[in-house]
Design an enzyme around this catalytic site. Structure first.
Site, PDB file in Angstrom:
ATOM      1  CG  HIS A 110     -18.537  26.943 -24.166  1.00  0.00           C
ATOM      2  ND1 HIS A 110     -19.700  27.978 -24.191  1.00  0.00           N
ATOM      3  CD2 HIS A 110     -18.035  27.937 -22.702  1.00  0.00           C
ATOM      4  CE1 HIS A 110     -20.354  28.433 -22.987  1.00  0.00           C
ATOM      5  NE2 HIS A 110     -18.707  28.623 -22.022  1.00  0.00           N
ATOM      6  CG  ASN A 117     -15.305  32.080 -21.538  1.00  0.00           C
ATOM      7  OD1 ASN A 117     -14.236  31.990 -22.236  1.00  0.00           O
ATOM      8  ND2 ASN A 117     -16.275  31.754 -22.107  1.00  0.00           N
ATOM      9  CG  HIS A 125     -18.761  26.592 -18.500  1.00  0.00           C
ATOM     10  ND1 HIS A 125     -18.443  26.835 -17.167  1.00  0.00           N
ATOM     11  CD2 HIS A 125     -18.447  26.728 -19.585  1.00  0.00           C
ATOM     12  CE1 HIS A 125     -18.574  27.859 -17.243  1.00  0.00           C
ATOM     13  NE2 HIS A 125     -18.201  28.490 -18.494  1.00  0.00           N
ATOM     14  CB  VAL A 133     -20.873  29.312 -14.604  1.00  0.00           C
ATOM     15  CG1 VAL A 133     -21.175  27.998 -13.836  1.00  0.00           C
ATOM     16  CG2 VAL A 133     -22.820  29.799 -15.193  1.00  0.00           C
ATOM     17  NE  ARG A 157     -29.553  19.410 -27.543  1.00  0.00           N
ATOM     18  CZ  ARG A 157     -28.040  18.554 -28.728  1.00  0.00           C
ATOM     19  NH1 ARG A 157     -27.347  19.900 -29.351  1.00  0.00           N
ATOM     20  NH2 ARG A 157     -27.929  17.671 -29.578  1.00  0.00           N
ATOM     21  CG  ASP A 158     -24.895  27.844 -23.101  1.00  0.00           C
ATOM     22  OD1 ASP A 158     -24.211  27.741 -22.411  1.00  0.00           O
ATOM     23  OD2 ASP A 158     -25.473  28.827 -23.296  1.00  0.00           O
ATOM     24  CB  ILE A 159     -29.904  28.066 -21.100  1.00  0.00           C
ATOM     25  CG1 ILE A 159     -31.194  27.678 -20.177  1.00  0.00           C
ATOM     26  CG2 ILE A 159     -28.808  29.175 -20.425  1.00  0.00           C
ATOM     27  CD1 ILE A 159     -31.119  28.366 -18.545  1.00  0.00           C
TER      28      ILE A 159
END
Ligand code: 5GP
Ligand code: ZN
Length: 114
Positions: free
Chosen positions: A102, A87, A100, A96, A29-31
């Site tokens: 999303h 991205n 990744h 980052v 999970r994204d922070i």
């Protein structure tokens, strides 16, 4: 020990809210979630961005999308819909340097993106 934050989440050195892990891919999970469901799906191997994707990574990249679909079903957002985002580089706001995907869902998104 890797300098890369997401490599460290993959290896378990840095605690992340991991929702799925196997020998190829990890999802957590994204922070700073931007939607009720916001999960990041990463290859375990370090690739900085889609700019490093080579023919040998084609099935790995497909796996990211297929896992996103499985997780969307688990999260209950498969029917309502979701957005998948990769991205790459500064104009896209990549922050980052480890690929990744999303998985965002649980609300309505605008188009085109801002
Ligand atoms: P990008 O902007 O590169 O496409 O997305 C990077 C994402 O990583 C952002 O949505 C950000 O909130 C998330 N992120 C940054 N640091 C951490 C962290 O330490 N743990 C988790 N789970 N997500 C993070
Ligand atoms: Zn990495």
């Amino acid at each position: 020990m890797s300098d890369c934050l997401f490599c460290r989440i993959v290896s378990g050195e840095v605690p992340g809210s991991v929702v799925y892990h196997d020998e190829q891919v990890t999802a957590f999970r994204d922070i700073r979630p931007q939607a009720p469901t916001h999960i990041l799906i990463v290859p375990n191997v370090h690739l900085t961005s889609t700019e490093e994707v080579r023919p040998e990574h084609i099935s790995l990249m497909g796996r990211l999308i297929q896992l996103a679909s499985e997780l969307a079903r688990q999260e209950g957002i498969a029917a309502s819909g979701y957005r998948l985002v990769l991205n790459t580089g500064p104009d896209a706001g990549q922050s980052v340097g480890h690929i990744h995907l999303h998985l965002l869902g649980g609300r309505r998104f605008g188009w085109p993106p801002g």
